[in-house]
Design a protein around this motif. Structure first.
Motif, PDB file in Angstrom:
ATOM      1  N   PRO A  77       0.810  -1.215   0.000  1.00 56.16           N
ATOM      2  CA  PRO A  77       0.000   0.000   0.000  1.00 56.16           C
ATOM      3  C   PRO A  77       0.852   1.279   0.000  1.00 56.16           C
ATOM      4  CG  PRO A  77      -0.347  -1.257   2.034  1.00 56.16           C
ATOM      5  CD  PRO A  77       0.564  -2.055   1.163  1.00 56.16           C
ATOM      6  N   GLN A  78       2.125   1.149   0.377  1.00 53.07           N
ATOM      7  CA  GLN A  78       3.007   2.313   0.398  1.00 53.07           C
ATOM      8  C   GLN A  78       3.649   2.587  -0.960  1.00 53.07           C
ATOM      9  OE1 GLN A  78       3.288  -0.163   2.678  1.00 53.07           O
ATOM     10  NE2 GLN A  78       2.908   0.765   4.659  1.00 53.07           N
ATOM     11  N   ALA A  79       3.493   1.681  -1.928  1.00 58.07           N
ATOM     12  CA  ALA A  79       4.200   1.816  -3.204  1.00 58.07           C
ATOM     13  C   ALA A  79       3.798   3.087  -3.950  1.00 58.07           C
ATOM     14  CB  ALA A  79       3.964   0.576  -4.070  1.00 58.07           C
ATOM     15  N   LEU A  80       2.505   3.279  -4.201  1.00 57.67           N
ATOM     16  CA  LEU A  80       2.076   4.456  -4.967  1.00 57.67           C
ATOM     17  C   LEU A  80       2.359   5.766  -4.235  1.00 57.67           C
ATOM     18  CD1 LEU A  80      -1.200   3.542  -6.876  1.00 57.67           C
ATOM     19  CD2 LEU A  80       0.997   4.209  -7.817  1.00 57.67           C
ATOM     20  N   PRO A  81       2.038   5.884  -2.948  1.00 54.73           N
ATOM     21  CA  PRO A  81       2.386   7.143  -2.268  1.00 54.73           C
ATOM     22  C   PRO A  81       3.887   7.447  -2.320  1.00 54.73           C
ATOM     23  CG  PRO A  81       0.828   5.914  -0.936  1.00 54.73           C
ATOM     24  CD  PRO A  81       1.222   5.021  -2.075  1.00 54.73           C
ATOM     25  N   LEU A  82       4.726   6.415  -2.175  1.00 56.54           N
ATOM     26  CA  LEU A  82       6.167   6.631  -2.272  1.00 56.54           C
ATOM     27  C   LEU A  82       6.559   7.089  -3.669  1.00 56.54           C
ATOM     28  CD1 LEU A  82       7.940   3.797  -0.262  1.00 56.54           C
ATOM     29  CD2 LEU A  82       8.404   6.235  -0.130  1.00 56.54           C
ATOM     30  N   MET A  83       5.956   6.468  -4.702  1.00 57.79           N
ATOM     31  CA  MET A  83       6.265   6.873  -6.072  1.00 57.79           C
ATOM     32  C   MET A  83       5.844   8.316  -6.318  1.00 57.79           C
ATOM     33  SD  MET A  83       5.591   3.791  -8.687  1.00 57.79           S
ATOM     34  CE  MET A  83       5.353   2.202  -7.955  1.00 57.79           C
ATOM     35  N   ARG A 106      -0.566   2.531 -15.894  1.00 57.17           N
ATOM     36  CA  ARG A 106      -1.713   2.503 -14.987  1.00 57.17           C
ATOM     37  C   ARG A 106      -2.732   3.541 -15.418  1.00 57.17           C
ATOM     38  NH1 ARG A 106       1.147   0.647 -10.351  1.00 57.17           N
ATOM     39  NH2 ARG A 106       2.569  -0.895 -11.217  1.00 57.17           N
ATOM     40  N   LYS A 107      -3.903   3.448 -14.821  1.00 58.96           N
ATOM     41  CA  LYS A 107      -4.952   4.440 -15.076  1.00 58.96           C
ATOM     42  C   LYS A 107      -5.584   4.816 -13.745  1.00 58.96           C
ATOM     43  CE  LYS A 107      -6.165   3.183 -19.792  1.00 58.96           C
ATOM     44  NZ  LYS A 107      -5.342   4.162 -20.428  1.00 58.96           N
ATOM     45  N   VAL A 115       1.107  12.497 -12.626  1.00 57.02           N
ATOM     46  CA  VAL A 115       1.857  12.702 -13.866  1.00 57.02           C
ATOM     47  C   VAL A 115       1.718  14.150 -14.333  1.00 57.02           C
ATOM     48  CG1 VAL A 115       2.093  11.970 -16.272  1.00 57.02           C
ATOM     49  CG2 VAL A 115       1.683  10.265 -14.501  1.00 57.02           C
ATOM     50  N   VAL A 116       0.537  14.733 -14.201  1.00 55.34           N
ATOM     51  CA  VAL A 116       0.348  16.143 -14.562  1.00 55.34           C
ATOM     52  C   VAL A 116       1.250  17.020 -13.691  1.00 55.34           C
ATOM     53  CG1 VAL A 116      -1.304  18.067 -14.447  1.00 55.34           C
ATOM     54  CG2 VAL A 116      -1.945  15.933 -15.556  1.00 55.34           C
ATOM     55  N   GLY A 117       1.405  16.661 -12.424  1.00 54.36           N
ATOM     56  CA  GLY A 117       2.308  17.411 -11.546  1.00 54.36           C
ATOM     57  C   GLY A 117       3.744  17.402 -12.055  1.00 54.36           C
ATOM     58  N   ALA A 118       4.137  16.311 -12.705  1.00 57.88           N
ATOM     59  CA  ALA A 118       5.503  16.207 -13.237  1.00 57.88           C
ATOM     60  C   ALA A 118       5.715  17.087 -14.465  1.00 57.88           C
ATOM     61  CB  ALA A 118       5.820  14.749 -13.570  1.00 57.88           C
ATOM     62  N   LEU A 119       4.641  17.636 -15.041  1.00 57.55           N
ATOM     63  CA  LEU A 119       4.797  18.549 -16.178  1.00 57.55           C
ATOM     64  C   LEU A 119       5.516  19.835 -15.762  1.00 57.55           C
ATOM     65  CD1 LEU A 119       1.311  18.239 -17.923  1.00 57.55           C
ATOM     66  CD2 LEU A 119       3.478  17.215 -18.645  1.00 57.55           C
ATOM     67  N   ALA A 120       5.538  20.138 -14.465  1.00 55.10           N
ATOM     68  CA  ALA A 120       6.204  21.333 -13.962  1.00 55.10           C
ATOM     69  C   ALA A 120       7.633  21.047 -13.501  1.00 55.10           C
ATOM     70  CB  ALA A 120       5.384  21.917 -12.814  1.00 55.10           C
ATOM     71  N   GLN A 136       0.264   7.848 -23.182  1.00 55.02           N
ATOM     72  CA  GLN A 136      -0.015   6.413 -23.016  1.00 55.02           C
ATOM     73  C   GLN A 136      -1.242   6.180 -22.135  1.00 55.02           C
ATOM     74  OE1 GLN A 136       3.495   4.213 -21.982  1.00 55.02           O
ATOM     75  NE2 GLN A 136       2.382   2.322 -21.631  1.00 55.02           N
ATOM     76  N   ILE A 137      -1.393   6.967 -21.093  1.00 58.12           N
ATOM     77  CA  ILE A 137      -2.558   6.825 -20.210  1.00 58.12           C
ATOM     78  C   ILE A 137      -3.837   7.163 -20.981  1.00 58.12           C
ATOM     79  CG2 ILE A 137      -3.702   7.796 -18.173  1.00 58.12           C
ATOM     80  CD1 ILE A 137      -0.844   8.136 -16.960  1.00 58.12           C
ATOM     81  N   GLY A 138      -3.773   8.216 -21.799  1.00 54.49           N
ATOM     82  CA  GLY A 138      -4.909   8.566 -22.644  1.00 54.49           C
ATOM     83  C   GLY A 138      -6.028   9.301 -21.937  1.00 54.49           C
TER      84      GLY A 138
END
Length: 197
Positions: A77-83, A106-107, A115-120, A136-138
Motif C-alpha cells: 500500500p506504500q508503493a504508490l504514495p512513495l512513487m 496505470r490508469k 503525472v500532470v504534476g511532473a509537467l512542472a 499512453q494513459i490517454g
C-alpha cells in the motif's frame, strides 16, 4: 415347444450381445481445478518490508528505484504514495523518468494527477517523459495542463506537447467513431427485429 425354447435362447443371447456391444457413455469430465482466490504472499516479512521502504530513500538512485519496483510488485500500500513523493522530490531525473514510465501503464485520477504534476519538473527530459506518460494513459482531462507546455522554453518539450495533444485527439476521435459504429449497429439490429415481428 422346441421353437419357444429356441426363441427364448435367441432373445437371451441377443440381450447379452446387446449389453456387450452397446456404446458406453463417455466418462464425465474431470472437475475444474479449484480457483486460486488468495493473493500470493510476499516473500518478505513486514519488518523486512519496512527496510525496503527505508531503502527507497537510499543515497544510490538505483537502490531507490529497485526498492520502489519491489514494493510495487508486492502490491504494498506504500508503493504508490512513495512513487508520487519520489516523482516530486527525488534528486535524480532518471529515477523520476522511470517512475513516470511505470505510472504510464496505470490508469486512474490519482495517477493522472501525479503525472500532470511532473509537467512542472525543472528537467526537460522529465517533462517530456510526463507528456509521453499522459499520451499512453490517454486521459483527456490532462489536455489543458499539456497546452501550458506549448510556451515551454525547450523546443523538444513543445514538440512533445503537440505530439501528445495530437495523439489524444486521435484517440478521442477513434472512440467517438467506435461509439457511432456501435450505435449504428444497435439501430440496424432494432430495425431487423422490428421487421421480423
Amino acid at each position: 415347444m422346441k421353437f419357444v425354447i429356441m426363441l427364448v435362447a435367441f432373445l437371451v443371447a441377443g440381450y447379452f450381445a446387446f449389453q456387450q456391444f452397446k456404446p458406453k457413455p463417455p466418462p464425465p469430465p474431470p472437475p475444474p481445478p479449484p480457483a486460486i482466490t488468495l493473493q500470493p504472499t510476499p516473500v518478505i516479512s513486514p519488518e523486512e518490508q519496512a527496510r525496503v521502504i527505508r531503502a527507497a530513500n537510499d543515497q544510490d538512485p538505483e537502490v531507490r528505484w529497485e526498492a520502489l519496483v519491489f514494493l510495487d510488485k508486492m502490491k504494498s500500500p506504500q508503493a504508490l504514495p512513495l512513487m508520487f513523493d519520489k516523482l516530486q522530490r527525488d534528486p535524480e531525473a532518471q529515477v523520476r523518468i522511470k517512475i513516470l514510465r511505470l505510472l504510464a501503464t496505470r490508469k486512474g485520477p490519482d495517477i493522472t494527477a501525479a503525472v500532470v504534476g511532473a509537467l512542472a519538473d525543472t528537467e526537460p527530459t522529465v517533462r517530456i517523459a510526463a507528456l509521453q506518460a499522459l499520451d499512453q494513459i490517454g486521459d483527456y482531462t490532462a489536455a489543458a495542463a499539456i497546452t501550458n507546455l506549448l510556451k515551454d522554453q525547450e523546443d523538444s518539450v513543445r514538440e512533445q506537447a503537440l505530439r501528445t495533444l495530437n495523439d489524444l485527439q486521435d484517440k478521442k476521435a477513434a472512440e467517438i467513431a467506435a461509439e457511432q459504429k456501435r450505435a449504428e449497429q444497435l439501430r440496424q439490429q432494432a430495425e431487423q427485429a422490428a421487421k421480423t415481428q
